[in-house]
Scaffold this motif. Sequence first.
Motif, PDB file in Angstrom:
ATOM      1  N   GLU A 136      -0.279   2.779 -10.704  1.00  0.00           N
ATOM      2  CA  GLU A 136      -1.271   3.767 -10.264  1.00  0.00           C
ATOM      3  C   GLU A 136      -2.136   4.277 -11.403  1.00  0.00           C
ATOM      4  O   GLU A 136      -3.324   4.579 -11.226  1.00  0.00           O
ATOM      5  CB  GLU A 136      -0.534   4.942  -9.603  1.00  0.00           C
ATOM      6  CG  GLU A 136      -1.412   5.850  -8.750  1.00  0.00           C
ATOM      7  CD  GLU A 136      -1.865   5.179  -7.464  1.00  0.00           C
ATOM      8  OE1 GLU A 136      -3.089   5.143  -7.253  1.00  0.00           O
ATOM      9  OE2 GLU A 136      -1.022   4.700  -6.699  1.00  0.00           O
ATOM     10  N   GLN A 164       0.808  -1.204   0.000  1.00  0.00           N
ATOM     11  CA  GLN A 164       0.000   0.000   0.000  1.00  0.00           C
ATOM     12  C   GLN A 164       0.853   1.271   0.000  1.00  0.00           C
ATOM     13  O   GLN A 164       0.406   2.313  -0.453  1.00  0.00           O
ATOM     14  CB  GLN A 164      -0.924  -0.010   1.217  1.00  0.00           C
ATOM     15  CG  GLN A 164      -2.046  -1.041   1.102  1.00  0.00           C
ATOM     16  CD  GLN A 164      -2.867  -1.108   2.374  1.00  0.00           C
ATOM     17  OE1 GLN A 164      -2.378  -0.838   3.459  1.00  0.00           O
ATOM     18  NE2 GLN A 164      -4.124  -1.502   2.243  1.00  0.00           N
ATOM     19  N   THR A 165       2.061   1.187   0.496  1.00  0.00           N
ATOM     20  CA  THR A 165       2.913   2.377   0.576  1.00  0.00           C
ATOM     21  C   THR A 165       3.915   2.456  -0.580  1.00  0.00           C
ATOM     22  O   THR A 165       4.711   3.388  -0.617  1.00  0.00           O
ATOM     23  CB  THR A 165       3.684   2.371   1.908  1.00  0.00           C
ATOM     24  OG1 THR A 165       4.446   1.162   2.019  1.00  0.00           O
ATOM     25  CG2 THR A 165       2.734   2.470   3.084  1.00  0.00           C
ATOM     26  N   MET A 166       3.883   1.508  -1.511  1.00  0.00           N
ATOM     27  CA  MET A 166       4.797   1.563  -2.654  1.00  0.00           C
ATOM     28  C   MET A 166       4.384   2.700  -3.575  1.00  0.00           C
ATOM     29  O   MET A 166       3.250   2.769  -4.033  1.00  0.00           O
ATOM     30  CB  MET A 166       4.777   0.235  -3.424  1.00  0.00           C
ATOM     31  CG  MET A 166       5.512  -0.890  -2.739  1.00  0.00           C
ATOM     32  SD  MET A 166       5.384  -2.450  -3.661  1.00  0.00           S
ATOM     33  CE  MET A 166       6.137  -2.003  -5.208  1.00  0.00           C
ATOM     34  N   GLU A 167       5.303   3.580  -3.861  1.00  0.00           N
ATOM     35  CA  GLU A 167       4.985   4.734  -4.689  1.00  0.00           C
ATOM     36  C   GLU A 167       4.737   4.304  -6.131  1.00  0.00           C
ATOM     37  O   GLU A 167       5.494   3.527  -6.705  1.00  0.00           O
ATOM     38  CB  GLU A 167       6.149   5.738  -4.633  1.00  0.00           C
ATOM     39  CG  GLU A 167       5.849   7.034  -5.364  1.00  0.00           C
ATOM     40  CD  GLU A 167       6.975   8.051  -5.223  1.00  0.00           C
ATOM     41  OE1 GLU A 167       6.917   9.075  -5.890  1.00  0.00           O
ATOM     42  OE2 GLU A 167       7.908   7.767  -4.442  1.00  0.00           O
ATOM     43  N   GLY A 168       3.663   4.813  -6.715  1.00  0.00           N
ATOM     44  CA  GLY A 168       3.359   4.537  -8.115  1.00  0.00           C
ATOM     45  C   GLY A 168       2.533   3.291  -8.347  1.00  0.00           C
ATOM     46  O   GLY A 168       2.227   2.953  -9.490  1.00  0.00           O
ATOM     47  N   TYR A 169       2.163   2.556  -7.267  1.00  0.00           N
ATOM     48  CA  TYR A 169       1.379   1.327  -7.404  1.00  0.00           C
ATOM     49  C   TYR A 169       0.184   1.360  -6.454  1.00  0.00           C
ATOM     50  O   TYR A 169       0.166   2.116  -5.482  1.00  0.00           O
ATOM     51  CB  TYR A 169       2.240   0.098  -7.113  1.00  0.00           C
ATOM     52  CG  TYR A 169       3.298  -0.152  -8.155  1.00  0.00           C
ATOM     53  CD1 TYR A 169       3.053  -0.989  -9.238  1.00  0.00           C
ATOM     54  CD2 TYR A 169       4.542   0.479  -8.070  1.00  0.00           C
ATOM     55  CE1 TYR A 169       4.020  -1.210 -10.210  1.00  0.00           C
ATOM     56  CE2 TYR A 169       5.508   0.271  -9.043  1.00  0.00           C
ATOM     57  CZ  TYR A 169       5.238  -0.573 -10.104  1.00  0.00           C
ATOM     58  OH  TYR A 169       6.195  -0.773 -11.070  1.00  0.00           O
ATOM     59  N   LYS A 170      -0.788   0.511  -6.764  1.00  0.00           N
ATOM     60  CA  LYS A 170      -1.956   0.406  -5.889  1.00  0.00           C
ATOM     61  C   LYS A 170      -2.376  -1.054  -5.793  1.00  0.00           C
ATOM     62  O   LYS A 170      -2.154  -1.852  -6.722  1.00  0.00           O
ATOM     63  CB  LYS A 170      -3.104   1.261  -6.429  1.00  0.00           C
ATOM     64  CG  LYS A 170      -3.560   0.913  -7.834  1.00  0.00           C
ATOM     65  CD  LYS A 170      -4.594   1.916  -8.341  1.00  0.00           C
ATOM     66  CE  LYS A 170      -4.978   1.621  -9.795  1.00  0.00           C
ATOM     67  NZ  LYS A 170      -5.911   2.631 -10.343  1.00  0.00           N
TER      68      LYS A 170
END
Length: 278
Positions: A31, A16-22
């Motif tokens: 994202e 959940q905290t990975m930048e650029g992904y969801k």
Amino acid sequence: MSKSSNHENPSKIKVQTMEGYKLTEVGVIPEDWELVPLVEIAQIATGTTPPTNDRANYGDKFLFAGPSDLGKTKWIVNTEKKLSSKGFALARKFPEKSILFTCIGSTIGKAGMASTELTSNQQINAVFPNENYTSEYLYYQLNLLSKFIKRQAGEQAVPLINKTKFGEFQIPLPPTKAEQTAIATALSDMDALIEGLEKLLVKKRNIKQGAMQRCLNPDFKDFQDDPDFKKSSNQNNQWEVKTLGEICEIKKGQLITNNTRVNGEIPVIAGGKTPAYY
């Protein structure tokens, strides 16, 4: 983001905290991708079976796919059963590059792509995306989601995903068709490499089998004229037939139980998952 409790899944928190992904119901996606129901991007049709009591419906002209024809390779180039012109006229036709996906039975999830116009039986749904989406990209996505789709069939006596339910499955989509095409091209190149390696492996196995038949066959007629054989072989050399007991010692195994087990260093092939030592 609020502080997590000790009961939360650490891997989920990390995702959940990975930048650029969801995180989505089908897994982690970029994202800028979106989830779209399959029915909104493609037409879905279920196959039909021409009457089997009329043998004139069947022949060797048109491909008629069943579950056993899917999942072997990406492209469906041959099928166990085929239809005549009469049978094909009665069937629901699927265009070239349609994605065929098994939705009934134990083989739910097996997929393939039509190499030409063909048809299938009613265990298979055919998917033809509209012009804004790439068939090959959708094929790979359905392959990736196949286990998830199969789980939704439940544990019925005959597992089933009906056409309506199938159309509701969410497909992850990049923002542009060009990106879909680039992804599909990269995966297709990998498929081609794997297929080439598999063909080479089959060829090597066939060569080995031929060599075994040639070297272990007591009938020399196939290669008596080989100059290398003539040089290395005694002209009076004859093969003999003997029983297995004449050329080796045969011993029977012993039933080992916990009562007869003795600690030692001699490995014994037993029924357990790990080697036993006696």
